[in-house]
Design an enzyme around this catalytic site. Structure first.
Site, PDB file in Angstrom:
ATOM      1  N   ASP A 102      -4.701  -1.000  -5.841  1.00 50.67           N
ATOM      2  CA  ASP A 102      -5.048  -1.400  -4.477  1.00 50.67           C
ATOM      3  C   ASP A 102      -6.498  -1.891  -4.422  1.00 50.67           C
ATOM      4  OD1 ASP A 102      -5.585  -1.600  -1.796  1.00 50.67           O
ATOM      5  OD2 ASP A 102      -4.800   0.387  -1.275  1.00 50.67           O
ATOM      6  N   GLN A 155      -1.275   2.743  -5.553  1.00 48.01           N
ATOM      7  CA  GLN A 155      -2.661   3.081  -5.171  1.00 48.01           C
ATOM      8  C   GLN A 155      -3.684   2.638  -6.218  1.00 48.01           C
ATOM      9  OE1 GLN A 155      -3.111   7.200  -4.056  1.00 48.01           O
ATOM     10  NE2 GLN A 155      -2.349   6.783  -1.996  1.00 48.01           N
ATOM     11  N   ARG A 203       0.848  -1.199   0.000  1.00 48.06           N
ATOM     12  CA  ARG A 203       0.000   0.000   0.000  1.00 48.06           C
ATOM     13  C   ARG A 203       0.878   1.242   0.000  1.00 48.06           C
ATOM     14  NH1 ARG A 203      -5.270  -1.459   3.477  1.00 48.06           N
ATOM     15  NH2 ARG A 203      -6.482  -0.493   1.826  1.00 48.06           N
ATOM     16  N   TYR A 248      -1.452   1.424   9.689  1.00 52.99           N
ATOM     17  CA  TYR A 248      -2.543   0.579  10.174  1.00 52.99           C
ATOM     18  C   TYR A 248      -2.660   0.667  11.697  1.00 52.99           C
ATOM     19  CZ  TYR A 248      -2.865  -1.819   5.690  1.00 52.99           C
ATOM     20  OH  TYR A 248      -3.045  -2.121   4.377  1.00 52.99           O
ATOM     21  N   SER A 252      -8.511  -1.389  -1.133  1.00 53.08           N
ATOM     22  CA  SER A 252      -9.166  -0.083  -1.005  1.00 53.08           C
ATOM     23  C   SER A 252     -10.389   0.012  -1.902  1.00 53.08           C
ATOM     24  CB  SER A 252      -8.197   1.047  -1.366  1.00 53.08           C
ATOM     25  OG  SER A 252      -7.258   1.213  -0.353  1.00 53.08           O
TER      26      SER A 252
HETATM   27  P1  NAD Z   1      -8.322  -1.818   7.897  1.00 53.05           P
HETATM   28  O1  NAD Z   1      -9.379  -2.379   7.027  1.00 53.05           O
HETATM   29  O2  NAD Z   1      -7.185  -2.693   8.323  1.00 53.05           O
HETATM   30  O3  NAD Z   1      -9.016  -1.276   9.249  1.00 53.05           O
HETATM   31  C1  NAD Z   1     -10.166  -0.473   9.231  1.00 53.05           C
HETATM   32  C2  NAD Z   1     -10.059   0.569  10.334  1.00 53.05           C
HETATM   33  O4  NAD Z   1     -10.286  -0.042  11.610  1.00 53.05           O
HETATM   34  C3  NAD Z   1      -8.702   1.263  10.441  1.00 53.05           C
HETATM   35  O5  NAD Z   1      -8.874   2.648  10.252  1.00 53.05           O
HETATM   36  C4  NAD Z   1      -8.243   0.944  11.854  1.00 53.05           C
HETATM   37  O6  NAD Z   1      -7.502   1.977  12.445  1.00 53.05           O
HETATM   38  C5  NAD Z   1      -9.569   0.701  12.550  1.00 53.05           C
HETATM   39  N1  NAD Z   1      -9.476  -0.005  13.839  1.00 53.05           N
HETATM   40  C6  NAD Z   1      -8.693  -1.070  14.169  1.00 53.05           C
HETATM   41  N2  NAD Z   1      -8.900  -1.422  15.454  1.00 53.05           N
HETATM   42  C7  NAD Z   1      -9.841  -0.571  15.955  1.00 53.05           C
HETATM   43  C8  NAD Z   1     -10.467  -0.432  17.200  1.00 53.05           C
HETATM   44  N3  NAD Z   1     -10.146  -1.201  18.226  1.00 53.05           N
HETATM   45  N4  NAD Z   1     -11.373   0.562  17.367  1.00 53.05           N
HETATM   46  C9  NAD Z   1     -11.690   1.384  16.339  1.00 53.05           C
HETATM   47  N5  NAD Z   1     -11.148   1.291  15.118  1.00 53.05           N
HETATM   48  C10 NAD Z   1     -10.216   0.338  14.915  1.00 53.05           C
HETATM   49  O7  NAD Z   1      -7.705  -0.506   7.310  1.00 53.05           O
HETATM   50  P2  NAD Z   1      -7.857   0.179   5.888  1.00 53.05           P
HETATM   51  O8  NAD Z   1      -9.196   0.807   5.802  1.00 53.05           O
HETATM   52  O9  NAD Z   1      -7.495  -0.792   4.836  1.00 53.05           O
HETATM   53  O10 NAD Z   1      -6.732   1.312   5.948  1.00 53.05           O
HETATM   54  C11 NAD Z   1      -6.259   1.839   7.135  1.00 53.05           C
HETATM   55  C12 NAD Z   1      -5.207   2.916   6.896  1.00 53.05           C
HETATM   56  O11 NAD Z   1      -4.367   2.647   5.775  1.00 53.05           O
HETATM   57  C13 NAD Z   1      -5.796   4.247   6.634  1.00 53.05           C
HETATM   58  O12 NAD Z   1      -4.995   5.182   7.295  1.00 53.05           O
HETATM   59  C14 NAD Z   1      -5.676   4.456   5.169  1.00 53.05           C
HETATM   60  O13 NAD Z   1      -5.630   5.819   4.816  1.00 53.05           O
HETATM   61  C15 NAD Z   1      -4.366   3.787   4.919  1.00 53.05           C
HETATM   62  N6  NAD Z   1      -4.294   3.361   3.522  1.00 53.05           N
HETATM   63  C16 NAD Z   1      -3.223   3.750   2.766  1.00 53.05           C
HETATM   64  C17 NAD Z   1      -3.164   3.367   1.428  1.00 53.05           C
HETATM   65  C18 NAD Z   1      -2.033   3.767   0.542  1.00 53.05           C
HETATM   66  O14 NAD Z   1      -1.194   4.531   0.940  1.00 53.05           O
HETATM   67  N7  NAD Z   1      -1.977   3.253  -0.674  1.00 53.05           N
HETATM   68  C19 NAD Z   1      -4.142   2.602   0.876  1.00 53.05           C
HETATM   69  C20 NAD Z   1      -5.220   2.213   1.677  1.00 53.05           C
HETATM   70  C21 NAD Z   1      -5.263   2.595   3.004  1.00 53.05           C
END
Ligand code: NAD
Length: 385
Positions: free
Chosen positions: A127, A124, A119, A224, A130
């Site tokens: 991905d 992106q 990621r 994460y 996402s």
């Molecule tokens: P994910 O599906 O692993 O998790 C979903 C959300 O659950 C996350 O925001 C996490 O912080 C939250 N979470 C975990 N435990 C929790 C708890 N106990 N209580 C409340 N919330 C909790 O994550 P995701 O949606 O795939 O992505 C997470 C991060 O990665 C984000 O910051 C996103 O911006 C980043 N991201 C970056 C890229 C990239 O740079 N290419 C791509 C996708 C996502």
């Protein structure tokens, strides 16, 4: 050079890995595209539409293919029918699909897992976690709005004022932020909580209210979340209880990579909700954020109807397939080399960070180290075994 598009065979899978409008991107790179009959049927795409954009429909689409693309992994018997050296791209869920990974290794396939595409910003557009999470988040908000027997928005009418619904979203990653945006667009009053510090700003930028709890934030590697200790989890549940009790709709989307979904809401917390409340648990399939939720079912807990998500992107197969197919096109483009004389070939560069990160098996070996360790154990020092 030939790319085969598989008809999905797994129960409940309605998506397809390629859509007609993107076939020309692949033929433009120099590939022949062969699609299995009826591959797009559940996504409401006909064989004729693929043919119209330059693909062929073949019962034996896999014969002679350099690459087979699918959404779900192919089943092991189908992999055994492929020529050694064929490349496969799909979601792979390597820790669950151990038989399949072993089959790919033993049959000499090069298997790439979409969920392992790093990621990083350069990746992106590839991905699929996402793109599919975005579909899921939207769907969760729509399901909540559909199940709730009241308005989401404020309505001021000559017959009086109808108050807007209160929606709480837990987990504000890609899916959670999309759920927030969708619920806001429908006019609900939305508040949300996430353990990552950066999330509060993202929640606010969607027009929702971040819930601040007197707890330390939990950042892990790569942006994460980290797993919670049981003490912190209990304290988080306690502090969230009043917010959940006031919610008309609760949407949970929390996940920690490589772990079961964190249990954020007990049945006792759901029982505090008012009659007619709804709970949508996107994480039901991976352990559940809500105690008692069941993937693919609606169950009653106290006064609330609790909807458990099961392959949620597949519930919107058209757009989910379109986005996934674009991720595939972008990855295949990266994996296509152009020679000096202008001829192109499917030649993934194993040293490219994205190619290397996504590769699970190659040349009879499992090259994704965590998967290799899970299947083959740790190498014993000095023995080479
Ligand atoms: P994910 O599906 O692993 O998790 C979903 C959300 O659950 C996350 O925001 C996490 O912080 C939250 N979470 C975990 N435990 C929790 C708890 N106990 N209580 C409340 N919330 C909790 O994550 P995701 O949606 O795939 O992505 C997470 C991060 O990665 C984000 O910051 C996103 O911006 C980043 N991201 C970056 C890229 C990239 O740079 N290419 C791509 C996708 C996502």
């Amino acid at each position: 050079m030939k790319i085969a598009v598989a008809r999905e065979t797994r129960d409940g899978e309605s998506r397809v890995a390629m859509v007609p409008e993107l076939v020309e991107k692949l033929t433009g790179l120099g590939y022949d595209v062969a699609v299995e009959p009826d591959a797009g049927r559940h996504a409401l795409i006909s064989d004729e539409e693929y043919v119209a954009t330059g693909a062929s429909i073949e019962d034996t689409a896999f014969d002679g293919a350099d690459l087979v693309v699918s959404v779900q992994p192919l089943d092991p018997p189908r992999v055994r029918g492929l020529a050694a050296g064929t490349s496969l791209i799909s979601f792979l869920n390597t820790f669950v699909e151990t038989e399949l990974v072993a089959t790919c290794r033993d049959a000499g396939m090069t298997a790439y897992a979409m969920e392992l595409v790093p990621r990083i910003s350069r990746a992106q557009s590839m991905d699929a976690l996402s793109s599919q999470a975005m579909v899921s988040g939207y769907r969760c908000a729509i399901v909540a709005a559909g199940m709730l027997r009241r308005f989401f928005p404020l309505n001021m009418t000559s017959a009086g004022t109808v108050q807007p619904a209160q929606v709480v979203v837990l987990g504000a990653g890609v899916a959670g932020l999309q759920a927030i945006a969708t619920a806001k667009r429908l006019g609900a009053v939305v508040s949300a909580y996430d353990v990552r510090a950066a999330a509060a700003e993202e929640i606010a930028s969607m027009g929702a209210k971040p819930i601040h709890l007197e707890l330390e934030t939990l950042e892990g590697s790569g942006g994460y979340a980290r797993e919670m200790t049981e003490d912190r989890a209990a304290r988080q549940r306690e502090l969230l209880t009043p917010y959940i009790a006031r919610a008309d709709a609760l949407i949970t989307t929390a996940a920690v990579p490589g772990r079961a979904a964190p249990m954020l809401v007990t049945a006792a917390m759901v029982e505090e909700m008012s009659p007619g409340s709804v709970v949508v648990d996107l994480a039901a399939e991976t352990g559940g954020n809500v105690e008692g939720s069941v993937a693919g079912e609606v169950v009653r807990i106290g006064n609330a109807q609790v909807w458990g998500g099961r392959n949620v992107p597949s519930q919107m197969p058209g757009p989910a397939s379109r986005l996934y197919a674009q991720n595939i096109v972008n990855l295949v483009t990266l994996m296509t080399a152009k020679d000096q004389d202008g001829t192109t070939s499917f030649a993934p560069d194993p040293d490219d960070e994205i190619v290397a990160g996504a590769c699970v098996t190659r040349d009879g070996e499992i090259v994704h180290e965590p998967t290799r360790q899970a299947l083959e154990g740790t190498l014993q020092e000095g023995t080479g075994q």
